[in-house]
Design an enzyme around this catalytic site. Structure first.
Site, PDB file in Angstrom:
ATOM      1  N   ARG A   1       0.847  -1.205   0.000  1.00  0.00           N
ATOM      2  CA  ARG A   1       0.000   0.000   0.000  1.00  0.00           C
ATOM      3  C   ARG A   1       0.879   1.250   0.000  1.00  0.00           C
ATOM      4  O   ARG A   1       0.655   2.183  -0.778  1.00  0.00           O
ATOM      5  CB  ARG A   1      -0.927  -0.016   1.217  1.00  0.00           C
ATOM      6  CG  ARG A   1      -1.800   1.241   1.381  1.00  0.00           C
ATOM      7  CD  ARG A   1      -2.790   0.991   2.518  1.00  0.00           C
ATOM      8  NE  ARG A   1      -3.411   2.198   3.036  1.00  0.00           N
ATOM      9  CZ  ARG A   1      -4.501   2.762   2.522  1.00  0.00           C
ATOM     10  NH1 ARG A   1      -5.066   2.261   1.444  1.00  0.00           N
ATOM     11  NH2 ARG A   1      -5.038   3.842   3.081  1.00  0.00           N
TER      12      ARG A   1
ATOM     13  N   HIS B   1      -7.908   8.276   2.412  1.00  0.00           N
ATOM     14  CA  HIS B   1      -7.515   9.129   3.533  1.00  0.00           C
ATOM     15  C   HIS B   1      -8.520  10.265   3.680  1.00  0.00           C
ATOM     16  O   HIS B   1      -8.879  10.921   2.693  1.00  0.00           O
ATOM     17  CB  HIS B   1      -6.127   9.735   3.295  1.00  0.00           C
ATOM     18  CG  HIS B   1      -5.007   8.756   3.417  1.00  0.00           C
ATOM     19  ND1 HIS B   1      -3.752   8.974   2.896  1.00  0.00           N
ATOM     20  CD2 HIS B   1      -4.953   7.529   3.994  1.00  0.00           C
ATOM     21  CE1 HIS B   1      -2.973   7.938   3.152  1.00  0.00           C
ATOM     22  NE2 HIS B   1      -3.683   7.057   3.825  1.00  0.00           N
TER      23      HIS B   1
END
Length: 294
Positions: free
Chosen positions: A243, A266
C-alpha cells in the site's frame, strides 16, 4: 468507572459507528486508567481532576511507554471525558487541556520498483494457492487498498470489465481503478484457482484461505513475508508495505496528492503528504550519490 466505560463503548458503537479495533483500543486504554485511579482510591468519575490525569500521563512516561502509546491514551481519555460531560455525568471535562507528546513521524518503509516486481513474480506456479497469491499481491499493489479491505473484498465488489474495485465502510465508499496485470492475475485465479479452494456456492469472498474460509491479516502477513524472503528483499515487509509502495510510486511518477488521497481513502490530505516527503527524501538521496559535489 467501569460502568461508565461500558456505556461509552456502547455509545461509540451505536452512535459514532466506530470500528471494532477502535472500540477495543479505547476500552483497553480506559481500563488501564481505571486501574491506576483505583490504586489511588479514586473510582468516582465526578472526582477525577486534570491533575490526576496528568499524574497518569507522568506514570506512563515513567514506565517507559512510547510517545505514540501515550498520545493514543490521551485521545481515549479526551473522547471518554467529553462524552461524560455531554451526558452531564460530570460538570467539567478534566481532559480538556491535556497535551499529547510530540511524536517523531517515521516515514513508511517502501519497496523500490525493482523489488516490487521481484516480489510480484514469486508466486509463478499454476497451483490454486499460487494463483490466489499472485492475484492478491497484484491487486494490492495495483490499487493500494488496505489489507483488511483486500481480505474482505467480495466478488460483487470487483469489476473486471471496467477494471475497478469498490471499497465500503460504515461511512463511505470509494472506487479504485486497477490495470491489466492485476486483471489478468485475478481472472486466472477465478478460472483455475478459486473453484478448487472454495466449495461453498454461498461464499461471497473473492479471496479465501486454503480451506475456503475467510483469510486473516496474520495469514496474509505470513504470505507476504514468505514471498519477500523468496525475492531476497531485505526490507522489513509488512501487510501495509505494498500500500505504501503503491502510493509512493504514484507520487514519484507525477500523480497529484488529491488523487492519491482519494484512492487510499484518507480523510485528511496531511496523511497522504507523507508520500511527498518520502519522494523528496529519495530525490535528495539520489542527488547526494550522483552529484559530483553532493
Amino acid at each position: 468507572m467501569t460502568q461508565e466505560i461500558e456505556n461509552f463503548i456502547m455509545y461509540m458503537r451505536e452512535e459514532r459507528h466506530t470500528s471494532e479495533n477502535t472500540e477495543l483500543s479505547y476500552e483497553r486504554d480506559l481500563k488501564k486508567l481505571c486501574q491506576f485511579l483505583a490504586e489511588q482510591d479514586m473510582e468516582d468519575v465526578e472526582q477525577i481532576s486534570e491533575t490526576m490525569l496528568n499524574s497518569y500521563i507522568l506514570y506512563l512516561e515513567k514506565i517507559g511507554r512510547k510517545a505514540s502509546t501515550i498520545s493514543r491514551s490521551i485521545a481515549s481519555m479526551k473522547a471518554f471525558f467529553h462524552y461524560l460531560a455531554r451526558e452531564e455525568r460530570i460538570e467539567h471535562d478534566p481532559s480538556e487541556n491535556l497535551k499529547a507528546p510530540k511524536i517523531e513521524k517515521k516515514l513508511p518503509e517502501i519497496l523500490t520498483v525493482e523489488e516490487t516486481e521481484r516480489l510480484l513474480e514469486q508466486p509463478s506456479g499454476t497451483s490454486p494457492k499460487e494463483l490466489r497469491d499472485r492475484a492478491m499481491l497484484e491487486l494490492l499493489y495495483a490499487t493500494g487498498i488496505r489489507v483488511s479491505e483486500l481480505i474482505h473484498l467480495k466478488i460483487s465488489e470487483i469489476n473486471l470489465n471496467l477494471e475497478f474495485v469498490t471499497c465500503k465502510d460504515a461511512h463511505k465508499e470509494r472506487v479504485v481503478p486497477f490495470g491489466d496485470k492485476a486483471r489478468e492475475a485475478v481472472l486466472a485465479y477465478l478460472e483455475n484457482g478459486r473453484p478448487f479452494l472454495v466449495d461453498d456456492d454461498a461464499c461471497e469472498l473473492l479471496f479465501t484461505n486454503c480451506s475456503g474460509k475467510a483469510m486473516s491479516r496474520q495469514g496474509f502477513w505470513k504470505l507476504i513475508k514468505h514471498y519477500g524472503a523468496m525475492a531476497g528483499i531485505e526490507a522489513d515487509i509488512t501487510p501495509h508495505t505494498l500500500r505504501h509502495s503503491f502510493a509512493a510510486h504514484l507520487v514519484s511518477n507525477g500523480a497529484d496528492l488529491h488523487s492519491v488521497q482519494e484512492m487510499l481513502g484518507h480523510s485528511d490530505i496531511a496523511t497522504t503528504q507523507v508520500y511527498n516527503a518520502l519522494n523528496q527524501g529519495r530525490v535528495r538521496e539520489v542527488y547526494k550519490k550522483a552529484h559530483p559535489r553532493g
